[in-house]
Enzyme design. Sequence first.
Site, PDB file in Angstrom:
ATOM      1  N   GLY A 130       9.124 -10.894  -9.679  1.00 11.09           N
ATOM      2  CA  GLY A 130       8.246 -11.452  -8.672  1.00 11.09           C
ATOM      3  C   GLY A 130       7.083 -12.127  -9.378  1.00 11.09           C
ATOM      4  O   GLY A 130       7.219 -12.608 -10.508  1.00 11.09           O
ATOM      5  N   ALA A 131       5.919 -12.138  -8.726  1.00 10.85           N
ATOM      6  CA  ALA A 131       4.772 -12.827  -9.312  1.00 10.85           C
ATOM      7  C   ALA A 131       4.332 -12.192 -10.635  1.00 10.85           C
ATOM      8  O   ALA A 131       4.247 -12.869 -11.667  1.00 10.85           O
ATOM      9  CB  ALA A 131       3.619 -12.823  -8.309  1.00 10.85           C
TER      10      ALA A 131
ATOM     11  N   GLY B 222       5.950  -9.973 -12.588  1.00 11.25           N
ATOM     12  CA  GLY B 222       7.028  -9.959 -13.568  1.00 11.25           C
ATOM     13  C   GLY B 222       7.222 -11.301 -14.228  1.00 11.25           C
ATOM     14  O   GLY B 222       7.430 -11.386 -15.457  1.00 11.25           O
TER      15      GLY B 222
ATOM     16  N   ASN C  90       2.082  -0.350  -8.789  1.00 11.47           N
ATOM     17  CA  ASN C  90       0.954   0.211  -8.042  1.00 11.47           C
ATOM     18  C   ASN C  90       1.265   1.624  -7.582  1.00 11.47           C
ATOM     19  O   ASN C  90       2.423   1.966  -7.344  1.00 11.47           O
ATOM     20  CB  ASN C  90       0.679  -0.624  -6.787  1.00 11.47           C
ATOM     21  CG  ASN C  90      -0.284  -1.756  -7.062  1.00 11.47           C
ATOM     22  OD1 ASN C  90      -1.106  -1.683  -7.967  1.00 11.47           O
ATOM     23  ND2 ASN C  90      -0.169  -2.814  -6.282  1.00 11.47           N
TER      24      ASN C  90
ATOM     25  N   LYS D  58      -7.589   3.217  -9.402  1.00  8.21           N
ATOM     26  CA  LYS D  58      -7.038   2.067  -8.681  1.00  8.21           C
ATOM     27  C   LYS D  58      -6.483   2.494  -7.322  1.00  8.21           C
ATOM     28  O   LYS D  58      -6.614   1.770  -6.328  1.00  8.21           O
ATOM     29  CB  LYS D  58      -5.956   1.379  -9.506  1.00  8.21           C
ATOM     30  CG  LYS D  58      -5.521   0.063  -8.875  1.00  8.21           C
ATOM     31  CD  LYS D  58      -4.429  -0.642  -9.631  1.00  8.21           C
ATOM     32  CE  LYS D  58      -4.060  -1.929  -8.893  1.00  8.21           C
ATOM     33  NZ  LYS D  58      -2.842  -2.545  -9.431  1.00  8.21           N
TER      34      LYS D  58
ATOM     35  N   ASN E 202      -6.976  -1.261   1.453  1.00 13.87           N
ATOM     36  CA  ASN E 202      -5.761  -1.968   1.892  1.00 13.87           C
ATOM     37  C   ASN E 202      -5.348  -1.669   3.335  1.00 13.87           C
ATOM     38  O   ASN E 202      -5.085  -2.598   4.104  1.00 13.87           O
ATOM     39  CB  ASN E 202      -4.605  -1.675   0.932  1.00 13.87           C
ATOM     40  CG  ASN E 202      -4.824  -2.292  -0.431  1.00 13.87           C
ATOM     41  OD1 ASN E 202      -5.888  -2.829  -0.725  1.00 13.87           O
ATOM     42  ND2 ASN E 202      -3.825  -2.210  -1.287  1.00 13.87           N
TER      43      ASN E 202
ATOM     44  N   SER F 161      -2.740  -7.347   0.254  1.00 21.93           N
ATOM     45  CA  SER F 161      -1.354  -7.822   0.310  1.00 21.93           C
ATOM     46  C   SER F 161      -0.562  -7.036   1.360  1.00 21.93           C
ATOM     47  O   SER F 161       0.438  -7.525   1.885  1.00 21.93           O
ATOM     48  CB  SER F 161      -0.678  -7.700  -1.065  1.00 21.93           C
ATOM     49  OG  SER F 161      -0.687  -6.350  -1.503  1.00 21.93           O
TER      50      SER F 161
ATOM     51  N   GLU G 176       3.555  -0.378   0.640  1.00 22.08           N
ATOM     52  CA  GLU G 176       3.522   0.676  -0.380  1.00 22.08           C
ATOM     53  C   GLU G 176       2.617   1.835   0.041  1.00 22.08           C
ATOM     54  O   GLU G 176       2.096   2.556  -0.803  1.00 22.08           O
ATOM     55  CB  GLU G 176       3.065   0.093  -1.718  1.00 22.08           C
ATOM     56  CG  GLU G 176       4.046  -0.891  -2.324  1.00 22.08           C
ATOM     57  CD  GLU G 176       3.676  -1.333  -3.727  1.00 22.08           C
ATOM     58  OE1 GLU G 176       4.362  -0.930  -4.688  1.00 22.08           O
ATOM     59  OE2 GLU G 176       2.693  -2.083  -3.863  1.00 22.08           O
TER      60      GLU G 176
END
Length: 318
Positions: free
Chosen positions: A9-10, A12, A105, A189, A197, A264, A276
């Site tokens: 993805g972004a 990676g 994450n 984090k 989020n 996100s 997530e």
Amino acid sequence: MKILIFGAGALGCVVGGFMKKAGHEVILVGRQEMVDAIQQEGLYISGIWGNHYIPNLPIFSKVQDEWKGQIDLILLSVKSYDTEQAVLDILPVISDHTLICSYQNGLGNVEKIARFVGMERTIPARVIFGSRVLKPGFVQVTVIAEPTALGRLEQGPDETTVRNIAETMNTAGIPTVYTENIEGLIWAKVAYNSALNPLSALLDVPYGRLMETEETQMIMKNVIHELYAVAQKKNVPMIIPTPEEYIQLLFYKLIPPTAEHYASMREDLKQGKKTEIDALNGAIVKIGEELNIDCPFNSLLTNLIKAREKMSINAVQE
């Protein structure tokens, strides 16, 4: 190094592209639309780390049996809920010298990986730069808060080896450091993500708007206090020692620079995708239950996000 990026993805693609440019052998595994675009046109990276074009980047839609014995490092950059399936997918090409890095994450990913391959071959990472896919084959680095941190948990890989990998990635242009307290950084984090989020996603506002009402501030404070209660009972060496100090840091130093940023998780809900949440607030609740610590605010946010997930998925399917 020969590196497999599983989850192109972004994030990676950014890591794979920079490592390839630095002269390492890199293979990517990703979704078919990304595979087709990069195979045909190469990979384009733009954003705060400059503009880069990486041609001839090997990318596949699934792991190839002939890679067995060739891979030194596998970076898992998949969503937390895909971790176990990802490990099952890469098991056929793992050999005795292969290390696996959780470039992800949330809580629990490292333990899931180690369950299959052992903690001695598992590298935790705290990744705190942002990127996005503009369209297949085009990714953009959008923001960086601090360098990516690699470390090791108890019974983890040799420290020198992990330090060398961090230095290799840093030299390739991906700001990366080795840390003695990777667990504390990961939990810090999670504290940031868990406070911001779900509220950003549920209320459809950027992070800065969460500071505008007493109600949202109160919820964020309670999320942090619950997380710290769980972390302290679990003997996590937190980077910021107390919840009160962390709340001050969050409200007055961390939120202002990202005041216009949306979670996100909000985009996941809009697109009818799974979030997530189970690796963030849900993980705090789960660990809290194991330690007999009640986490009502994290539990409520988890349930609200799960309800929105179901509604969003149903709406997209209809």
